[in-house]
Design an enzyme around this catalytic site. Structure first.
Site, PDB file in Angstrom:
ATOM      1  CG  ASP A  47      -6.777   6.434   1.843  1.00  0.00           C
ATOM      2  OD1 ASP A  47      -7.566   5.665   1.289  1.00  0.00           O
ATOM      3  OD2 ASP A  47      -5.699   6.784   1.347  1.00  0.00           O
TER       4      ASP A  47
ATOM      5  CG  HIS B  99     -15.470   4.365   0.501  1.00  0.00           C
ATOM      6  ND1 HIS B  99     -16.584   4.978  -0.009  1.00  0.00           N
ATOM      7  CD2 HIS B  99     -14.438   5.210   0.273  1.00  0.00           C
ATOM      8  CE1 HIS B  99     -16.236   6.136  -0.535  1.00  0.00           C
ATOM      9  NE2 HIS B  99     -14.946   6.299  -0.378  1.00  0.00           N
TER      10      HIS B  99
HETATM   11  P1  IMP Z   1      -5.215   7.043  -9.766  1.00  0.00           P
HETATM   12  O1  IMP Z   1      -6.521   7.573  -9.300  1.00  0.00           O
HETATM   13  O2  IMP Z   1      -5.106   5.544  -9.650  1.00  0.00           O
HETATM   14  O3  IMP Z   1      -4.849   7.524 -11.143  1.00  0.00           O
HETATM   15  O4  IMP Z   1      -4.063   7.608  -8.796  1.00  0.00           O
HETATM   16  C1  IMP Z   1      -3.712   8.991  -8.772  1.00  0.00           C
HETATM   17  C2  IMP Z   1      -3.284   9.410  -7.367  1.00  0.00           C
HETATM   18  O5  IMP Z   1      -4.436   9.447  -6.524  1.00  0.00           O
HETATM   19  C3  IMP Z   1      -2.325   8.454  -6.683  1.00  0.00           C
HETATM   20  O6  IMP Z   1      -1.459   9.184  -5.846  1.00  0.00           O
HETATM   21  C4  IMP Z   1      -3.225   7.575  -5.843  1.00  0.00           C
HETATM   22  O7  IMP Z   1      -2.555   6.999  -4.769  1.00  0.00           O
HETATM   23  C5  IMP Z   1      -4.254   8.603  -5.392  1.00  0.00           C
HETATM   24  N1  IMP Z   1      -5.562   8.035  -5.078  1.00  0.00           N
HETATM   25  C6  IMP Z   1      -6.525   7.697  -5.929  1.00  0.00           C
HETATM   26  N2  IMP Z   1      -7.608   7.274  -5.275  1.00  0.00           N
HETATM   27  C7  IMP Z   1      -7.338   7.369  -3.972  1.00  0.00           C
HETATM   28  C8  IMP Z   1      -8.090   7.107  -2.779  1.00  0.00           C
HETATM   29  O8  IMP Z   1      -9.260   6.727  -2.798  1.00  0.00           O
HETATM   30  N3  IMP Z   1      -7.433   7.318  -1.606  1.00  0.00           N
HETATM   31  C9  IMP Z   1      -6.175   7.793  -1.558  1.00  0.00           C
HETATM   32  N4  IMP Z   1      -5.456   8.071  -2.641  1.00  0.00           N
HETATM   33  C10 IMP Z   1      -6.016   7.852  -3.842  1.00  0.00           C
END
Ligand code: IMP
Length: 460
Positions: free
Chosen positions: A31, A59
């Protein structure tokens, strides 16, 4: 909105200079405003390549009054004449991808030959999302505390889809969606096993019917057929033809499965180290890496966050920065800029320059803190990041305090118009991290960004 010329009529955006390939990567926990920076850099490159992650990424790109939230499709889709590639390292939810394509087309954005998806990208199936949610709920129940014990995933099925990739026998790739008989055969094996696993997790599952899933996903495959191809040859062909490539990292370095705050990470290599495996392009072919750094820190989900502010200052940053997730809508955890973490990400990603985003959010604070070290529970101090949640427990920040500035920055049209305190803030980043801040963003619009090769420090 625009018409994409056929491949053989495209001209090289970089034809006036030697082609260079670059990468854009988040230096924090995601982010950072990568979508905007990629969108801005896109005009200089011919192909934009996603190499990791899936619909967990979000995005946001503002074009004039229009705001686009992209999850799977590279931001280059909003610019004319670009080839947008979803590489083999991405996990693709085909129905989400189709929703995104339909949504863009409805708004007049051309999505045709300009979008290519790897036939070897792995598929996120509905059972992956159920598994993701069931595991998170189970971990919460086991820990007996709301929100504790979980990774805090986006529940987009990312982890389970990558687990299947590594397990191999239960994996589906985008190319499989183009062959109904093959898809059905694979699903017949997968579904029985998956039901048993979901039941073991205590998930309330609707039975998985192989034929229903095969029909549904073969239909999605048919719609995606014009986009599915061998993207490894495609990107190399484009490079050999003299066209330039921008690699767009999703998520961010500190969420990297190997180099992030494990286990509070995502399941892919989202640092630039994921580029070779996730796109088939050797790392040495990348000439420049832009690291995107938000002027403060945020993270969503669980995990270490040494500079987190659980007070009115944190709330103020959240409100001013509109820090609510693009993908999940969750309020983001907010804190001061952690330069120990940023410097580590710059090292791991080989970043050459920083793009600093959301500097405008910091207007109005009397003073600003930046973290330059971590104090361990035993009182000793380190300037090294430790990508392991257990080993970061009890760390507190060692801060340097810098003067704030009162004035809003959103009207600044050049870096020299920034208040001296804001320029000093950026110069401090440069001297601590050791690379220049070449891009500064002070608002969501394309034109609210300044650029200076070599950074700002020289100007102060
Ligand atoms: P997952 O990718 O859904 O398995 O989430 C794993 C961790 O990565 C969690 O804490 C999510 O909030 C974080 N996360 C995954 N993708 C993003 C992103 O694009 N921005 C911020 N946090 C992310």
């Amino acid at each position: 909105m625009h018409q994409t010329p056929p491949t053989n009529q495209r001209t090289s955006a970089s034809s006036s200079r030697s082609p260079r390939h670059a990468a854009v990567v988040g230096l924090q926990w995601g982010d950072e405003g990568k979508g905007k920076i990629v969108d801005l850099l896109t005009s200089r490159y011919d192909c934009i390549v996603r190499y990791n992650g899936g619909a967990n990424a979000g995005h946001t790109v503002q074009v004039g009054r229009e705001r686009y939230a992209l999850h799977l499709i590279p931001s280059g889709i909003l610019s004319q004449g670009k080839i947008n590639i979803v590489g083999n390292g991405v996990v693709v939810d085909p129905e989400k991808l189709l929703d995104e394509i339909d949504g863009l087309r409805k708004r007049g954005v051309e999505v045709a030959e300009n979008l290519r998806v790897s036939d070897r990208a792995h598929v996120v199936m509905p059972y992956h999302k159920e598994q993701d949610a069931a595991l998170e709920e189970l971990l919460e129940k086991r820990s007996g505390k709301s929100g504790a014990g979980q990774i805090g995933t986006t529940r987009r099925g990312i982890g389970p889809a990558y687990s299947d990739k590594v397990r191999r026998s239960t994996a589906l790739r985008m190319g499989d969606l183009l062959d109904h008989a093959l898809l059905l055969r694979k699903l017949e094996t997968i579904c029985g096993l998956r039901m048993a696993e979901l039941e073991a997790l205590g998930a309330n599952v609707t039975p998985l019917v192989p034929r229903e899933l095969a029909d549904r996903f073969a239909a999605a495959g048919e719609r995606l057929r014009p986009h599915i191809t061998d993207t490894v040859y495609l990107v190399h062909d484009e490079m050999r033809a003299g066209r330039s490539v921008l690699f767009e990292g999703a998520n961010a370095c500190l969420l990297d499965i190997d180099h992030g705050t494990f286990p509070y990470v995502t399941s892919s290599n989202c640092s630039t180290l994921g580029i070779p495996a996730g796109s088939g392009v050797p790392g040495r072919m990348i000439d420049k890496v832009y690291g995107i750094m938000k002027a403060y820190s945020t993270r969503v989900g669980g995990g270490p966050f040494v500079t987190e502010l659980l007070d009115a200052t944190g709330d103020r940053i959240r409100t001013r920065g509109r820090e609510f997730g693009t993908t999940t809508g969750r309020p983001r955890r907010c804190g001061w800029l952690d330069l120990v973490a940023v410097k580590y990400s710059v090292m791991v990603c080989g970043a050459d320059a920083i793009a600093c985003t959301l500097l405008d959010v910091l207007s109005g604070f009397d003073e600003l803190k930046v973290c330059v070290g971590y104090r361990r529970a035993d009182g000793t101090v380190t300037d090294r990041f430790i990508p392991d949640a257990e080993r970061m427990q009890g760390f507190t920040p060692v801060y340097e305090t810098l003067a704030g500035w009162g004035r809003e920055l959103t009207d600044c049209t050049d870096r020299d118009e920034l208040p001296p305190e804001a320029q000093r803030y950026l110069a401090f980043v440069e001297s601590f991290v050791g690379i220049p801040v070449e891009l500064v963003s002070v608002g969501p619009e394309r034109n609210q960004t300044f650029e200076r090769a070599g950074g700002l420090a020289s100007a102060i």
